[in-house]
Design a protein around this motif. Structure first.
Motif, mmCIF file in Angstrom:
data_model
loop_
_atom_site.group_PDB
_atom_site.id
_atom_site.type_symbol
_atom_site.label_atom_id
_atom_site.label_comp_id
_atom_site.label_asym_id
_atom_site.label_seq_id
_atom_site.Cartn_x
_atom_site.Cartn_y
_atom_site.Cartn_z
ATOM 1 N N HIS A 1 -70.132 32.187 125.850
ATOM 2 C CA HIS A 1 -69.914 33.331 126.034
ATOM 3 C C HIS A 1 -70.766 34.488 124.776
ATOM 4 O O HIS A 1 -70.869 33.001 123.243
ATOM 5 N N ILE A 2 -70.943 34.914 124.309
ATOM 6 C CA ILE A 2 -71.587 35.500 123.252
ATOM 7 C C ILE A 2 -70.935 36.223 121.900
ATOM 8 O O ILE A 2 -69.898 36.940 122.588
ATOM 9 N N THR A 3 -70.500 36.123 120.788
ATOM 10 C CA THR A 3 -70.122 36.930 120.082
ATOM 11 C C THR A 3 -71.114 38.092 119.655
ATOM 12 O O THR A 3 -70.415 39.207 118.732
ATOM 13 N N GLY A 4 -71.873 38.380 119.519
ATOM 14 C CA GLY A 4 -72.612 39.401 119.297
ATOM 15 C C GLY A 4 -74.280 39.393 119.429
ATOM 16 O O GLY A 4 -74.734 38.252 119.777
ATOM 17 N N ILE A 5 -75.477 40.450 118.575
ATOM 18 C CA ILE A 5 -76.605 41.025 119.683
ATOM 19 C C ILE A 5 -77.070 40.574 117.446
ATOM 20 O O ILE A 5 -76.723 42.060 117.220
ATOM 21 N N VAL A 6 -78.203 40.054 117.448
ATOM 22 C CA VAL A 6 -78.883 40.292 115.977
ATOM 23 C C VAL A 6 -80.328 40.578 116.028
ATOM 24 O O VAL A 6 -80.855 40.182 117.098
ATOM 25 N N GLU A 7 -80.787 41.524 115.676
ATOM 26 C CA GLU A 7 -81.622 42.690 116.304
ATOM 27 C C GLU A 7 -82.894 42.369 115.075
ATOM 28 O O GLU A 7 -83.183 41.852 114.260
ATOM 29 N N LYS A 8 -83.581 41.674 115.879
ATOM 30 C CA LYS A 8 -85.050 41.119 114.485
ATOM 31 C C LYS A 8 -85.172 40.818 114.187
ATOM 32 O O LYS A 8 -85.054 40.915 112.568
ATOM 33 N N PRO A 9 -83.885 38.917 113.910
ATOM 34 C CA PRO A 9 -84.017 38.698 112.312
ATOM 35 C C PRO A 9 -84.266 38.328 111.917
ATOM 36 O O PRO A 9 -86.043 37.281 112.694
ATOM 37 N N PRO A 10 -85.096 38.434 110.884
ATOM 38 C CA PRO A 10 -85.798 37.279 110.325
ATOM 39 C C PRO A 10 -85.635 36.066 110.477
ATOM 40 O O PRO A 10 -84.949 34.699 110.410
ATOM 41 N N PRO A 11 -87.241 35.347 110.060
ATOM 42 C CA PRO A 11 -87.692 33.761 110.788
ATOM 43 C C PRO A 11 -86.863 33.008 109.271
ATOM 44 O O PRO A 11 -86.447 33.194 108.881
ATOM 45 N N GLY A 12 -86.055 31.742 110.301
ATOM 46 C CA GLY A 12 -84.705 31.052 109.872
ATOM 47 C C GLY A 12 -83.766 31.341 110.041
ATOM 48 O O GLY A 12 -82.528 30.676 109.276
ATOM 49 N N THR A 13 -83.360 32.682 110.679
ATOM 50 C CA THR A 13 -81.774 33.801 109.894
ATOM 51 C C THR A 13 -81.366 33.435 111.559
ATOM 52 O O THR A 13 -80.128 33.862 112.017
ATOM 53 N N GLU A 14 -82.273 33.614 112.942
ATOM 54 C CA GLU A 14 -81.729 33.860 113.683
ATOM 55 C C GLU A 14 -80.597 32.706 114.270
ATOM 56 O O GLU A 14 -79.971 31.505 113.928
ATOM 57 N N PRO A 15 -79.397 33.597 114.801
ATOM 58 C CA PRO A 15 -77.894 32.787 115.350
ATOM 59 C C PRO A 15 -78.187 32.003 116.483
ATOM 60 O O PRO A 15 -77.259 30.944 116.622
ATOM 61 N N SER A 16 -79.172 31.559 117.280
ATOM 62 C CA SER A 16 -79.015 31.079 118.436
ATOM 63 C C SER A 16 -80.802 31.065 118.585
ATOM 64 O O SER A 16 -81.574 31.527 117.703
ATOM 65 N N ARG A 17 -81.315 30.059 119.690
ATOM 66 C CA ARG A 17 -82.742 30.466 120.275
ATOM 67 C C ARG A 17 -82.526 31.193 121.494
ATOM 68 O O ARG A 17 -83.564 30.871 122.373
ATOM 69 N N ASP A 18 -81.959 31.950 121.734
ATOM 70 C CA ASP A 18 -81.679 32.785 123.179
ATOM 71 C C ASP A 18 -82.000 34.137 122.687
ATOM 72 O O ASP A 18 -80.896 34.582 122.102
#
Length: 277
Positions: free
Chosen positions: A174-191
């Motif tokens: 399940h997803i909890t949200g979508i982060v648009e264009k996160p700065p490198p190193g702040t990504e909530p996942s690798r998907d």
């Protein structure tokens, strides 16, 4: 199940070519991009397809219609192979214009009279899929297992910072949200979220709720997705196969080269060009 192809955008990255030729009709070698989409939907068992277009996209309607003059020429020549290349794609096609460019969320809301109370697939034609099973079929299988809306994702592509990256719940599904264009190193996942979605009709409720509070500018579909995600009603489907990203000139060029490399004769031409360079 029905499908909605969102194809109303300007294609501004490809101007001036996209001023008169819809980006969805750009050739990937000898096939227009939209042909990959229609084949994927057909092989996934979908026959009813709605195109959300705009006044610049009449060529899409022509593509799924007969080309009577060429049919007659090829028939008189006995050119059966050429006749097959212009055969009308099977399916039932419907067209609706988005009269104002108010964003992808508003475009999807226009489809409610077409899809009704049933789940439906949404396609953004910037992403083509090659491989088996067809990507749409993968989404349908995931929906049948979970009963939730489904986002297609690609795992661990390069340049995560260019995409919408999904945040996952503890179950990894399940997803909890979508982060648009996160700065490198702040990504909530690798998907990353890519251009295929299967929505339950709940999406319309979520989009209308957000639309009522929208204060202007483009209205993005992710606003509704995030509301459903908070209710635990959205899951991911990690893509099996290869994605051809034709949304930028660089991606379009790479897609042509990758698709051409599958043909031994064309692959040899690519190698010859590299050697000459």
């Amino acid at each position: 199940m029905k499908a909605v192809i969102v194809a109303a955008g300007y294609g501004s990255r490809f101007l001036p070519a996209s001023k008169t030729v819809p980006k969805e009709m750009f050739p990937v070698l000898d096939r227009p991009a939209i042909d990959f989409i229609l084949e994927e939907l057909r092989e996934s068992g979908i026959d009813d397809i709605l195109f959300i277009t705009s006044r610049r996209k009449r060529a899409l309607e022509d593509y799924v219609d007969r080309e009577v003059e060429l049919e007659q020429v090829f028939e008189s020549e006995g050119a059966a192979a050429k006749q097959r290349t212009i055969a009308v794609p099977p399916g039932r096609f419907f067209f609706l214009r988005q009269k104002q460019m108010l964003g992808t969320g508003q475009a999807i809301m226009l489809a409610e009279p077409f899809t009704g109370d049933d789940p439906f697939v949404v396609v953004f034609p910037d992403d083509l899929h090659v491989g088996e099973p067809p990507l749409t079929r993968q989404l349908i299988d995931t929906y049948e297992r979970t009963g939730c809306s489904v986002l297609a994702v690609e795992h661990d592509p390069p340049h995560l910072e260019r995409y919408g990256v999904v945040a996952l719940a503890g179950d990894g599904l399940h997803i909890t949200g979508i982060v648009e264009k996160p700065p490198p190193g702040t990504e909530p996942s690798r998907d990353i979220s890519i251009g295929r979605y299967l929505y339950t009709p709940e999406i319309y409720r979520a989009l209308r709720h957000r639309w009522e509070r929208h204060e202007g500018g483009e209205f993005n579909y992710t606003e509704g997705v995030e509301d459903l995600a908070r209710e635990g009603r959205v899951v991911i489907c990690r893509m099996i196969g290869r994605r051809l990203d034709i949304g930028t000139p660089a991606g379009y060029l790479r897609s042509i080269l990758e698709y051409a490399s599958r043909d031994p004769e064309l692959a040899a031409e690519i190698e010859s060009f590299r050697a000459e360079g």
